[in-house]
Write a protein that holds these residues in place. Structure first.
Motif, PDB file in Angstrom:
ATOM      1  N   ALA A   1       2.730   7.391  10.242  1.00  0.00           N
ATOM      2  CA  ALA A   1       2.667   5.948   9.990  1.00  0.00           C
ATOM      3  C   ALA A   1       2.771   5.718   8.494  1.00  0.00           C
ATOM      4  N   GLU A   2       3.626   4.803   8.103  1.00  0.00           N
ATOM      5  CA  GLU A   2       3.844   4.544   6.684  1.00  0.00           C
ATOM      6  C   GLU A   2       3.205   3.214   6.287  1.00  0.00           C
ATOM      7  N   ILE A   3       2.594   3.231   5.095  1.00  0.00           N
ATOM      8  CA  ILE A   3       2.045   2.008   4.525  1.00  0.00           C
ATOM      9  C   ILE A   3       2.550   1.886   3.096  1.00  0.00           C
ATOM     10  N   ARG A   4       2.350   0.708   2.524  1.00  0.00           N
ATOM     11  CA  ARG A   4       2.767   0.476   1.148  1.00  0.00           C
ATOM     12  C   ARG A   4       1.516   0.325   0.294  1.00  0.00           C
ATOM     13  N   GLY A   5       1.386   1.156  -0.742  1.00  0.00           N
ATOM     14  CA  GLY A   5       0.210   1.101  -1.601  1.00  0.00           C
ATOM     15  C   GLY A   5       0.147   2.316  -2.503  1.00  0.00           C
ATOM     16  N   SER A   6      -1.034   2.553  -3.043  1.00  0.00           N
ATOM     17  CA  SER A   6      -1.259   3.703  -3.909  1.00  0.00           C
ATOM     18  C   SER A   6      -1.722   4.881  -3.054  1.00  0.00           C
ATOM     19  N   SER A   7      -0.918   5.933  -2.971  1.00  0.00           N
ATOM     20  CA  SER A   7      -1.311   7.101  -2.177  1.00  0.00           C
ATOM     21  C   SER A   7      -2.530   7.794  -2.778  1.00  0.00           C
ATOM     22  N   GLU A   8      -2.650   7.738  -4.110  1.00  0.00           N
ATOM     23  CA  GLU A   8      -3.799   8.369  -4.766  1.00  0.00           C
ATOM     24  C   GLU A   8      -5.094   7.671  -4.381  1.00  0.00           C
TER      25      GLU A   8
ATOM     26  N   GLN B   1      -7.432  -3.601  -1.428  1.00  0.00           N
ATOM     27  CA  GLN B   1      -6.227  -3.565  -2.250  1.00  0.00           C
ATOM     28  C   GLN B   1      -4.973  -3.351  -1.413  1.00  0.00           C
ATOM     29  N   LEU B   2      -5.119  -2.653  -0.294  1.00  0.00           N
ATOM     30  CA  LEU B   2      -4.002  -2.418   0.613  1.00  0.00           C
ATOM     31  C   LEU B   2      -3.811  -3.567   1.604  1.00  0.00           C
ATOM     32  N   GLU B   3      -4.574  -4.673   1.383  1.00  0.00           N
ATOM     33  CA  GLU B   3      -4.484  -5.878   2.231  1.00  0.00           C
ATOM     34  C   GLU B   3      -4.882  -5.576   3.669  1.00  0.00           C
ATOM     35  N   GLY B   4      -5.849  -4.686   3.814  1.00  0.00           N
ATOM     36  CA  GLY B   4      -6.319  -4.319   5.148  1.00  0.00           C
ATOM     37  C   GLY B   4      -7.743  -4.783   5.377  1.00  0.00           C
ATOM     38  N   SER B   5      -8.327  -4.289   6.444  1.00  0.00           N
ATOM     39  CA  SER B   5      -9.705  -4.622   6.801  1.00  0.00           C
ATOM     40  C   SER B   5     -10.406  -3.376   7.315  1.00  0.00           C
ATOM     41  N   ILE B   6     -11.730  -3.366   7.191  1.00  0.00           N
ATOM     42  CA  ILE B   6     -12.536  -2.242   7.646  1.00  0.00           C
ATOM     43  C   ILE B   6     -13.643  -2.775   8.526  1.00  0.00           C
ATOM     44  N   ASP B   7     -13.916  -2.061   9.590  1.00  0.00           N
ATOM     45  CA  ASP B   7     -14.931  -2.503  10.549  1.00  0.00           C
ATOM     46  C   ASP B   7     -15.815  -1.314  10.914  1.00  0.00           C
ATOM     47  N   LEU B   8     -17.125  -1.523  10.902  1.00  0.00           N
ATOM     48  CA  LEU B   8     -18.097  -0.502  11.277  1.00  0.00           C
ATOM     49  C   LEU B   8     -18.705  -0.880  12.620  1.00  0.00           C
ATOM     50  N   SER B   9     -18.700   0.043  13.561  1.00  0.00           N
ATOM     51  CA  SER B   9     -19.234  -0.226  14.885  1.00  0.00           C
ATOM     52  C   SER B   9     -19.833   1.054  15.459  1.00  0.00           C
ATOM     53  N   GLU B  10     -20.309   0.961  16.696  1.00  0.00           N
ATOM     54  CA  GLU B  10     -20.915   2.121  17.346  1.00  0.00           C
ATOM     55  C   GLU B  10     -19.831   2.988  17.979  1.00  0.00           C
ATOM     56  N   SER B  11     -19.937   4.283  17.755  1.00  0.00           N
ATOM     57  CA  SER B  11     -18.931   5.215  18.264  1.00  0.00           C
ATOM     58  C   SER B  11     -19.260   5.643  19.685  1.00  0.00           C
TER      59      SER B  11
ATOM     60  N   ALA C   1       2.536  -1.805  -8.396  1.00  0.00           N
ATOM     61  CA  ALA C   1       3.030  -0.448  -8.626  1.00  0.00           C
ATOM     62  C   ALA C   1       2.749   0.441  -7.430  1.00  0.00           C
ATOM     63  N   HIS C   2       3.062  -0.015  -6.233  1.00  0.00           N
ATOM     64  CA  HIS C   2       2.777   0.723  -5.004  1.00  0.00           C
ATOM     65  C   HIS C   2       4.056   1.306  -4.415  1.00  0.00           C
ATOM     66  N   GLU C   3       3.876   2.436  -3.769  1.00  0.00           N
ATOM     67  CA  GLU C   3       5.008   3.080  -3.116  1.00  0.00           C
ATOM     68  C   GLU C   3       4.757   3.155  -1.616  1.00  0.00           C
ATOM     69  N   VAL C   4       5.796   3.459  -0.875  1.00  0.00           N
ATOM     70  CA  VAL C   4       5.674   3.660   0.564  1.00  0.00           C
ATOM     71  C   VAL C   4       5.403   5.140   0.810  1.00  0.00           C
ATOM     72  N   PHE C   5       4.374   5.433   1.610  1.00  0.00           N
ATOM     73  CA  PHE C   5       4.034   6.830   1.896  1.00  0.00           C
ATOM     74  C   PHE C   5       3.493   6.949   3.309  1.00  0.00           C
TER      75      PHE C   5
ATOM     76  N   LEU D   1      -4.542  -1.435   8.493  1.00  0.00           N
ATOM     77  CA  LEU D   1      -3.687  -1.669   7.332  1.00  0.00           C
ATOM     78  C   LEU D   1      -2.313  -2.156   7.788  1.00  0.00           C
ATOM     79  N   PRO D   2      -1.687  -3.053   7.031  1.00  0.00           N
ATOM     80  CA  PRO D   2      -0.321  -3.472   7.397  1.00  0.00           C
ATOM     81  C   PRO D   2       0.655  -2.322   7.185  1.00  0.00           C
ATOM     82  N   SER D   3       1.491  -2.071   8.189  1.00  0.00           N
ATOM     83  CA  SER D   3       2.473  -0.994   8.065  1.00  0.00           C
ATOM     84  C   SER D   3       3.562  -1.390   7.077  1.00  0.00           C
ATOM     85  N   ALA D   4       4.216  -0.379   6.504  1.00  0.00           N
ATOM     86  CA  ALA D   4       5.260  -0.648   5.517  1.00  0.00           C
ATOM     87  C   ALA D   4       6.416  -1.410   6.142  1.00  0.00           C
ATOM     88  N   ASN D   5       6.778  -1.058   7.382  1.00  0.00           N
ATOM     89  CA  ASN D   5       7.895  -1.738   8.046  1.00  0.00           C
ATOM     90  C   ASN D   5       7.549  -3.192   8.347  1.00  0.00           C
TER      91      ASN D   5
END
Length: 467
Positions: A338-345, A432-442, A305-309, A453-457
């Motif tokens: 940049a557009e992705i597909r998923g739950s905007s909420e 849930q958005l089929e992405g990844s998160i990485d923590l590193s030194e800024s 039940a995801h939309e493109v936003f 995150l994978p783009s909608a296109n």
């Protein structure tokens, strides 16, 4: 390199090695036989030589007649008197000049001498008490025959290796067909088709036992996954139901506390301190219930039940809220559409948690830099802060539930302390958005959070290319 190709190449290499080994043995055996035959011919020529007759009446070879052995007489001074010359392809070949050492060795047995032309040389008495005769046979024809033999064997080895490799390739491909079917089935199972099973190979064979064992293991794992999923669903339901049930008494408790605190003049300091403590803890408990409900909602979200936003307005909105809450903060933004597909909420909840973490764990007025760009079919969000950061050894654990990293001196019951669910919610949304998160030194000195995150296109294109 695949196992099929390895087996094919190894088989070809073994065939080539066997063929070359046979060729080397044949070459050596023929060479030894040629040498032995030449030596016999040398001694036969010496024993049959009529030295006196040849010295007094030399007989030059007839044109076109091949004479394989040249003869000469060796006097006591070591000089050689040529008696006859060998002919090779119509060309006269004289006996090679020998050193004293070579003369001595040739008297003991035939030797090989290379004097522009390779000779096999032997020295012996023509008859008992007779003159010492030297016999020399050019090895040109023998060498040419050996070269042809070597070329034939090398060519044969290559041809046999090539033919054997092709036969091996087709046989291995045929034998590996059940394995390929198993691999294909295993890949489908890995993609979530838990009802799939690997094809059963012929019973009694290694592949048959392997396929049966794999199917048994897959059935066991599928049952365990189903049980685990059911347990997790039940736990989420219990947490959600309990959170909803706790909210009502919490609201009542806070209402009575606020009522009592409004009449603070009639309360002694001890009662006032207790009520304030109850108020703080009830707020913390209410925050925990809210976080648990948010997490349960995110994890129970229907992935279909995801939309493109467009993510840029949500990022700008969250950063604007941060600027309002901390006007002195230096916020640098480079936000692209940049557009992705998923739950905007859910995405908005994750960005809100990120901003709250910055507000909670970095000094007021410290710098923040946010970027958003679409690159290689991915949307990359980066948030840098200049706070204390997270030690490298603790970054992997902060996504676990109830992991708390707070500054020294911060009260254990501080409402701002949280319960360690913020990063868990963010990670759940990203997953849930089929992405990844990485923590590193800024580069600003604090923490860098990178969300990919994978783009909608790009996602739509990949789905369109699926067979």
């Amino acid at each position: 390199m695949s196992l099929r190709w390895r087996i094919t190449l190894c088989t070809s290499a073994l065939i080539a090695l066997a063929a070359l080994s046979l060729g080397v043995f044949t070459y050596w055996n023929v060479s030894q036989e040629q040498t032995a035959r030449t030596d016999e011919d040398l001694y036969a020529a010496i024993s049959q030589a009529r030295v006196k007759s040849l010295r007094e009446n030399p007989r030059p070879p007839q044109p076109g007649v091949e004479i394989p052995i040249a003869l000469g007489m060796l006097d006591r001074g070591g000089d050689v008197a040529e008696l006859t010359e060998a002919t090779n392809a119509g060309k006269l070949i004289s006996i090679p000049k020998l050193t004293e050492v070579q003369v001595t060795e040739a008297s003991r047995g035939p030797i090989t001498v290379d004097n522009g032309v390779t000779f096999r040389v032997a020295i012996a008495q023509s008859k008992r008490g007779g003159a010492m005769v030297i016999a020399a046979a050019p090895q040109t024809k023998n060498q040419e025959a050996l070269r042809q033999l070597a070329a034939i064997h090398i060519t044969g080895a290559l041809v046999v290796s090539l033919v054997g490799g092709l036969i091996s390739f087709f046989l291995v491909r045929r034998f590996f067909r059940p394995v390929e079917e198993m691999v294909t089935s295993a890949e489908r199972i890995a993609q979530g088709e838990l009802d799939e099973r690997v094809p059963v190979a012929k019973a009694g064979t290694e592949l048959g036992r392997l396929s049966a064992s794999l199917n048994s293991m897959i059935a066991s794992l599928t049952s365990s996954v189903a049980t685990l999923a059911a347990s997790e669903t039940a736990v989420r339901k219990v947490i959600a139901d309990a959170s909803h049930e706790i909210r009502t008494p919490l609201t009542v408790i806070r209402g009575y506390v606020e009522l009592l605190l409004s009449d603070s003049a009639s309360l002694d300091p001890k009662d006032m301190k207790a009520l304030r403590r109850i108020d703080v803890e009830s707020r913390r408990l209410e925050h925990l219930v809210t976080q648990l409900l948010i997490l349960e909602k995110v994890e129970a979200q229907n992935a279909d039940a995801h939309e493109v936003f467009d993510v840029s307005p949500l990022l700008l909105e969250a950063l604007s809220d941060l600027q309002v809450l901390d006007p002195a903060r230096n916020i640098q933004m480079d936000i692209e559409e940049a557009e992705i597909r998923g739950s905007s909420e859910n995405f908005k909840q994750a960005i809100t948690n990120l901003v709250q973490n910055v507000l909670k764990h970095t000094p007021q007025g410290s710098a923040v830099r946010a970027t958003c760009e679409e690159r290689e079919s991915n949307v990359i969000l980066t948030l840098d802060d200049s706070g204390p950061g997270i030690p490298a050894e603790k970054r992997a654990s902060v996504i676990s539930r109830f992991t708390q990293l707070h500054s020294a001196g911060e009260p254990q019951s501080s409402p701002a302390k949280g319960f360690g669910l913020g990063m868990t919610i963010i990670t759940s949304v990203v997953s849930q958005l089929e992405g990844s998160i990485d923590l590193s030194e800024s580069s600003l000195g604090g923490l860098r959070v990178t969300i990919r995150l994978p783009s909608a296109n790009g996602k739509a294109l990949a789905q369109g290319n699926d067979p």
